[in-house]
Design an enzyme around this catalytic site. Structure first.
Site, PDB file in Angstrom:
ATOM      1  N   GLU A  47     -57.158  42.161 -51.883  1.00 35.79           N
ATOM      2  CA  GLU A  47     -56.446  40.944 -50.553  1.00 35.79           C
ATOM      3  C   GLU A  47     -56.451  40.281 -51.053  1.00 35.79           C
ATOM      4  O   GLU A  47     -56.906  38.300 -50.576  1.00 35.79           O
ATOM      5  CB  GLU A  47     -57.647  41.632 -49.613  1.00 35.79           C
ATOM      6  CG  GLU A  47     -57.280  42.637 -48.456  1.00 35.79           C
ATOM      7  CD  GLU A  47     -58.224  43.007 -47.117  1.00 35.79           C
ATOM      8  OE1 GLU A  47     -58.410  41.912 -46.793  1.00 35.79           O
ATOM      9  OE2 GLU A  47     -57.358  43.699 -46.624  1.00 35.79           O
ATOM     10  N   GLU A  99     -55.582  50.460 -47.236  1.00 41.43           N
ATOM     11  CA  GLU A  99     -56.551  50.735 -46.848  1.00 41.43           C
ATOM     12  C   GLU A  99     -56.104  51.348 -45.042  1.00 41.43           C
ATOM     13  O   GLU A  99     -54.950  50.502 -44.817  1.00 41.43           O
ATOM     14  CB  GLU A  99     -57.435  49.339 -46.492  1.00 41.43           C
ATOM     15  CG  GLU A  99     -58.029  49.683 -48.127  1.00 41.43           C
ATOM     16  CD  GLU A  99     -58.894  48.058 -48.145  1.00 41.43           C
ATOM     17  OE1 GLU A  99     -59.621  47.643 -47.255  1.00 41.43           O
ATOM     18  OE2 GLU A  99     -59.182  47.126 -48.679  1.00 41.43           O
TER      19      GLU A  99
HETATM   20  C1  GLA Z   1     -60.586  44.813 -45.559  1.00 42.09           C
HETATM   21  C2  GLA Z   1     -60.626  44.711 -47.660  1.00 42.09           C
HETATM   22  C3  GLA Z   1     -61.946  45.632 -46.864  1.00 42.09           C
HETATM   23  C4  GLA Z   1     -62.932  45.499 -46.715  1.00 42.09           C
HETATM   24  C5  GLA Z   1     -62.096  45.886 -44.783  1.00 42.09           C
HETATM   25  C6  GLA Z   1     -62.873  45.860 -43.928  1.00 42.09           C
HETATM   26  O1  GLA Z   1     -59.004  45.041 -45.495  1.00 42.09           O
HETATM   27  O2  GLA Z   1     -60.437  44.970 -48.285  1.00 42.09           O
HETATM   28  O3  GLA Z   1     -62.715  45.777 -49.320  1.00 42.09           O
HETATM   29  O4  GLA Z   1     -63.196  44.610 -46.324  1.00 42.09           O
HETATM   30  O5  GLA Z   1     -61.629  45.103 -44.907  1.00 42.09           O
HETATM   31  O6  GLA Z   1     -62.423  45.963 -42.466  1.00 42.09           O
END
Ligand code: GLA
Ligand code: ZN
Length: 652
Positions: free
Chosen positions: A143, A302
């Site tokens: 991210e 994700e």
């Molecule tokens: C983000 C991160 C993950 C985790 C999620 C939890 O998307 O990339 O590592 O922390 O949030 O919601």
């Protein structure tokens, strides 16, 4: 084939669990596992001492169960020993001081020392794993945000970027208009990243802020290229991506993903739906936006797998159907791989209540059953992965607009994103595919182009829109377009919408930044709509009036116009309205262009993927109530969050 994946953290679990975990994943129908993105301290427990045995073992176990691996570079979290022995690897905050350790993401992307250590761990990983058949792809870091670090190294980098752009301080001062507030700069080292801007970015010189945001984005892109270079050095064929989110410091995504092979996104649609029917919560916009990063299908690295928690209070439980429906919504918008966050909820660490598919109990549950159902369903649609989203409608976006409007709010609550989302929402509701594209993307093949607030005005973009319209296209331009030049300064000596005036055939004689207050407008053909945020008072040159304000001192003044231009036409929307206004407006525009529309209940979305293997219509009920819709003359019942897919005249 659309691949289903799982985000897995072998380093969080006793290795005795791996085998069972992998076997369960395989039985569910999972094909991909994403690992490694936070594991630096386990891979290099001490400076220069590496341990890959556990990762070898974990990959081995997963591969034996037919999992393909997406391997993360672990640069998001440097190990504590690195920060401790080399404090120059730490990110500095907006207060001009090093950030504390203990969280994540607090490494400086430009630090010479950090780059050295990052290069070493990535090299070790690439040497060992690049090109191996188990490795499906690489995820860089996690991210990524644009680089807002204020440390000495980043200060130097910012100055270097400016030197390259301007050459002389004279040119820089002139462009920035530094004479205001005696901001003139007489030595390069007087330039620093904005400090203390967290609460008042709008007090800084907007031209300087725009350059700073551009630098911060370019600095991130440089970090991405640096990592790619190492991996490609060991495997030129490596598939490399990174998982985008929409963070506080937004990158220039189109630039960031240019060196990467595929765009990816972390998709967390809301578990709790808003009560206000005007609140736009659908993640459909985000999905179309991400598809536009590379104008091709993308991945979800994700995907919402359980109730959210930790960064916020624990969310409600996921509604039945949500897990499957939200994943299929991503597929409907072009996701070819969907990896769920995460296998089992962590029992230690900061995210122990950020739920994965499995709870701490490790006992099969409702979410796992839905995941299995999703896998079985996709197995029956093997050709879906060979299709893409084709759109006749484009919406223009650029990082420059985002950077500027974020730091200089145009009236209370006026939002670039809200406008994009309002138009997008209407497209979904009318069952019309839409591409959200970078504003310089060629417009061939589109029939309608929506231009929400082209604030930083690029004459080339305007010329291209004129050409597009002349050749028969329809363009929809909204308020606060034509305001600024590329440097972030206001365009002088022309009435708004300045460069858009010829195309839109109207001028703005005055504006009223009404903020959260409401106003009304009526369409000439009937219909009354609430508006908030902004009102341009329009005077047509050649345009026809479509709507007028009702209220305040400008009752009767035009609010929306339409101008014939060449063989096409340009709409100018001077206000920000309620959801229904956009449906009404776009319905007219789409019909005029012969684009087929469906009338769907609010919150039901229709998207189409197609290719040589066929056409797939995705009807998604993105609400907590059931709905009946009509598809090809048939009545179809949709449960809350249910996705029904129609292909070759049958339901799948
Ligand atoms: C983000 C991160 C993950 C985790 C999620 C939890 O998307 O990339 O590592 O922390 O949030 O919601
Ligand atoms: Zn730094």
């Amino acid at each position: 084939m659309i691949r289903i994946g799982i985000d897995y953290y072998p380093e969080h679990w006793d290795c005795s669990l791996w085998e069972e975990d992998a076997a369960r994943m395989e039985a569910l129908g999972v094909h991909v596992v994403r690992i490694g993105e936070f594991a630096w301290s386990r891979l290099e427990p001490r400076d220069g001492v590496f341990d890959f045995t556990w990762l070898d073992d974990a990959i081995g176990v997963l591969a034996r169960h037919n999992m393909k691996i997406i391997l993360g570079t672990p640069t998001n979290c440097a190990p504590m020993w690195l920060y401790h022995s080399h404090p120059d690897t730490l990110q500095w905050g907006p207060d001009g001081r090093p950030t504390g350790t203990g969280l994540r993401g607090h490494r400086c992307m430009t630090s010479f020392t950090f780059r050295k250590y990052a290069a070493r761990i990535i090299t070790e990983l690439a040497k060992r794993y690049a090109g191996r058949p188990e490795i499906f792809a690489w995820q860089l870091d996690n991210e990524l945000e644009s680089n807002h670090c204020t440390c000495p190294s980043c200060q130097t980098a910012f100055r270097g970027w400016l030197k390259e752009k301007y050459g002389t301080l004279d040119a820089l001062n002139k462009t920035w208009g530094s004479e205001v507030w005696s901001g003139e700069i007489s030595g390069w080292d007087q330039i620093v990243p904005p400090q203390g801007t967290e609460n008042k970015p709008d007090w800084y010189n907007p031209a300087y802020m725009l350059d700073y945001e551009r630098f911060a984005a370019a600095s991130l892109t440089d970090f991405v290229k640096f990592q790619c270079g190492i991996i490609r050095g060991y495997d030129p064929q490596a598939v490399i991506t990174t998982n985008a989110c929409f963070p506080r410091h937004m990158p220039d995504f189109h630039q960031e993903f240019a060196p990467l092979d595929v765009a990816s996104y972390d998709n967390y649609p809301p578990v709790r739906l808003p009560e206000d029917p005007e609140e736009l919560y659908s993640n459909a916009f985000a999905l179309d936006f991400v598809r536009g990063f590379k104008n091709q299908n993308f991945w979800i690295l994700e995907q919402l797998g359980g109730p959210m928690g930790c960064w916020a209070p624990i969310s409600p439980a996921m509604e039945p159907g949500m897990l499957e429906g939200y994943a299929l919504q991503a597929a409907a918008h072009g996701a070819d791989l969907i990896s769920f966050f995460r296998w089992r909820t962590s029992y230690t660490g900061a995210e122990m209540f950020c739920h994965g598919l499995l709870d701490h109990s490790n006992v099969p549950n409702r979410r796992l059953t839905e995941l299995e159902q999703l896998c079985r369903r996709l197995e029956k649609l093997p050709e879906l992965g060979n299709t893409t989203v084709h759109s006749q409608v484009a919406m223009l976006y650029s990082a420059d607009q985002e950077f500027t409007l974020k730091n200089q709010e145009q009236g209370q609550g006026f939002s670039y994103w809200k406008q994009m989302r309002l138009f997008h929402d209407a497209c979904m509701n009318l069952g019309v595919n839409v591409d959200v594209v970078e504003e310089r993307t060629p417009l061939d093949g589109y029939k309608v182009v929506i231009v929400p607030t082209h604030f930083i005005t690029d004459p080339d973009v305007v010329a291209r829109l004129e050409d597009f319209t002349r050749r028969g296209g329809s363009v929809v331009v909204t308020c606060r377009s034509g305001v600024k030049d590329k440097n972030g300064n206001c365009i002088l000596g022309q009435e708004l919408p300045t460069l858009f005036r010829a195309l839109c055939g109207c001028r703005v004689t005055e504006y009223d930044a009404i903020g959260p207050a409401t106003q009304e407008l009526t369409l000439e053909r009937g219909g009354r709509y609430q508006i908030t945020g902004w009102c341009d008072l329009i005077e047509p040159d050649t345009a026809q009036v479509l709507a007028r304000y009702q209220g305040r001192f400008y009752s009767g003044v035009p609010a929306i116009t339409k101008n014939a231009f060449g063989s096409g036409c340009a709409y100018y929307v001077g206000a920000v309205g309620e959801r229904a206004l956009y449906c009404t407006l776009l319905l007219t525009v789409f019909r005029e262009q012969g684009i087929p529309v469906s009338r769907l209940p609010q919150g039901v979305e229709l998207t189409v993927r197609s290719g040589p293997s066929g056409t797939y219509q995705f009807y998604f009920n993105n609400t907590a109530h059931s709905h009946d819709v009509e598809a090809d003359g048939q009545k179809v019942h949709l449960q809350p969050f249910e996705m029904k897919i129609r292909t070759q005249g049958a339901w799948a």
